[in-house]
Design an enzyme around this catalytic site. Sequence first.
Site, PDB file in Angstrom:
ATOM      1  CB  SER A  73      -0.961  -0.039   1.184  1.00 32.23           C
ATOM      2  OG  SER A  73      -2.001   0.883   1.025  1.00 32.23           O
ATOM      3  CG  ASP A 217      -4.227  -1.980   0.222  1.00 31.77           C
ATOM      4  OD1 ASP A 217      -3.306  -2.657   0.685  1.00 31.77           O
ATOM      5  OD2 ASP A 217      -4.356  -0.763   0.437  1.00 31.77           O
TER       6      ASP A 217
END
Length: 754
Positions: A73, A217
């Site tokens: 991320s 993600d």
Amino acid sequence: MVSGQLYIRTKAFCLLICLLFLNDQLHAQQSGDKRTKVGLTLSGGGARGLAHIGILEALDSAGLKIDYVTGTSMGSIVGALYAMGYSGDSIEVLARELDWNNLFSNQPVLTDVSYEEKAEYNKYIIEIPFEYGKPKLASGVISGEQLWLELARLSWPVKNVKDFSRFSIPFKCIATDVATGDIVTLDKGEIVTSMRASMAIPSIFTAVKIGDRKLVDGGVVRNFPVSTAKEMGADLVIGSNVSGGLRKADQLVTPIDILYQLGFYKDAEDFKKARELCNIYIPFVDELEKYSAAAFGSADSIIEIGKRKGRELYPQFKKLADSLHAIQGTGPLPANRLPFPTDVELSDIDVEGLVHSDEKFFRGRLALKKGGCYNIQHLNEAILNVYGTRFYKLITYDLVPEGYGKFRMKVAVEENPLTYVKVALNYNTFTNASLIANITQRNFIVPNSRSFVSVGISENPRLKAEYFKYLGPKRNFGFGLNANYENNVFSLYEDFKELQRYRNKYAAVGMTVQYSIGHDMAMGMGTRWEYIRLKPQITQSVEINGNTKQLNSYLYFGINSLDRKIYPNHGMDLQFETGWIHSQRPDFKIAANGTIIRPDSLGVHFRNYQRALLKMSYYLPVGRKSSVQFHGRGGINFNYNQSIVNDFMIGGMTDVARNQLPFAGLYEGEIITSSAAIVQVGYQQEVLRNIFAIPRINVAMYDFNGSVESQYKYLSGYGLTVGYSTRLGPIEGSLMYSDQAGRLKAYVNIGFNF
């Protein structure tokens, strides 16, 4: 939570590791083994991930050589930049300069929107897309065009590196297969796409397609990829964790916080194993507790927290670096590791994903040529030139190396729906309350066109319609049709006291030809047929009743480089029009005490005349939250003597009516004149988040042309506006005063004007 005692134990543990490694390395060197490899793992955590920067700066200062970098991320973005060759200091500079609100917005920056789109752009509360006649409710996810282009700019020096192990520091990041929930380790391909996939928070960002997979993600399954660094060959792993695991119920404040939490349950178990694999574990739980994953508005504060933590850890990093250098005879990473950013020659350009818009239009707006040499600014500007037309939701590109500095550019396109229904609310002291409804249709009847109709439902109704067709090889010419209707009540004043009230109806239809220069500038010519109707509502001894029809042929020039729609901090908005009013067909009756009077007997003539109108606003920033405003407005009718009908109307705080020249201190129409020039200076300060205070002063000169008195007339006025920037638009309350009128007045505006 990590107590002070535990932190001391961590330092002691680190020193012990160093001694053990010293002993191991003596034996390793004797037996011919490879040197100790140090890995760096950066966790995800949204805005909190900016704290990683302070750790990078401490590592650089200590001279500790990092051999592998892994991240998830936001950790994948910071880690990838470091692996490419950016130093910790340079990443800090970039992070402080970026406009994070725009990067994580699903709307383009106003400066990137095409000139012809700016007036209607982002001024409605609700926008509902329709596809094939059926509503398609917005999912709320962010496509992230601005973010993608910014990552492309930062990654330009490594554009030809498709194997991340060939970066200055080998790098891997983590994503999640949205179909299976599997961990996906990204170490090859396009680094921009990989970073974007690694941070695609479910339900917030759109999934990213890589090959046959749709990825989101990596924090869903592995937010702290220490094991990945170990798999790459790291003997010792330094792990910086800004996440802190699942948050408590009272910490889930924003929708992003809640969605972030829902998507990361699976990672909680993986984190425990990752923590155990860390040799040097750096937690930020206490320091970042009050910051959410969406707290990009606090970027500077989060970076400072990371820098403080880095300074605390510097002695440990320094001792470890000195020990490893002494044993292995190696030095720190070079200060300048970033490859030189060269231009590219495009061997070809492929475009995929077009459905409704044709490829000629896309390539015309792109304006890139096969065989041309370009840098990153050229490519991103070309993409924005297409994106700014609002036909497209997301435009990305890959550069495929073909040897000798040549690249094939592969452009992927996702289009916006063709139809939108939009709604807004507005209240203004002059126009009163209205509900504004709009329907916008692209490719109506013919391709490469945009049409819209807006209706203001009110006691003072309004209508605006426009059709615009892109033309020319680069699609920077356009042909437009337009229609306007206003139905307002305005008053005639004498010595700033209301004398008579009229209902004023104005209707116009016309056509224009326009040439655009970049995103911010356009010029053109047009002709419109105009209908003006005056009807008295309060009968006086002298009244005008009737209408006129006329043609207005004109040239126009416009600039709009404002940085935002509401309370801009910098840029210019300039509108200039000059033309010829001709072919008038008046049908007015002037009555005095019931007796009809011929207009020409009063010196009122409807001859052809020339006119010019200028409205200019310039915003000069004097800080991040303040700017000085300069406004200039002026209008003049040459060879004119018609009174009222085509006069300029001085007054009001916002521009809401035909021929209006706003002036702080007077209501709309307290002065009507055939010639006026106004200069206004103001200061805009954001006193609290989204709350603005704007004091201003203006002066005006009027009645300096045509049938006027022998001496020019002057006005001076002052205003103080307090405004709140909302999704609805500005919510403003103003107090104003004019020396000539001698009365303190209030003015209210809520929402965007029609």
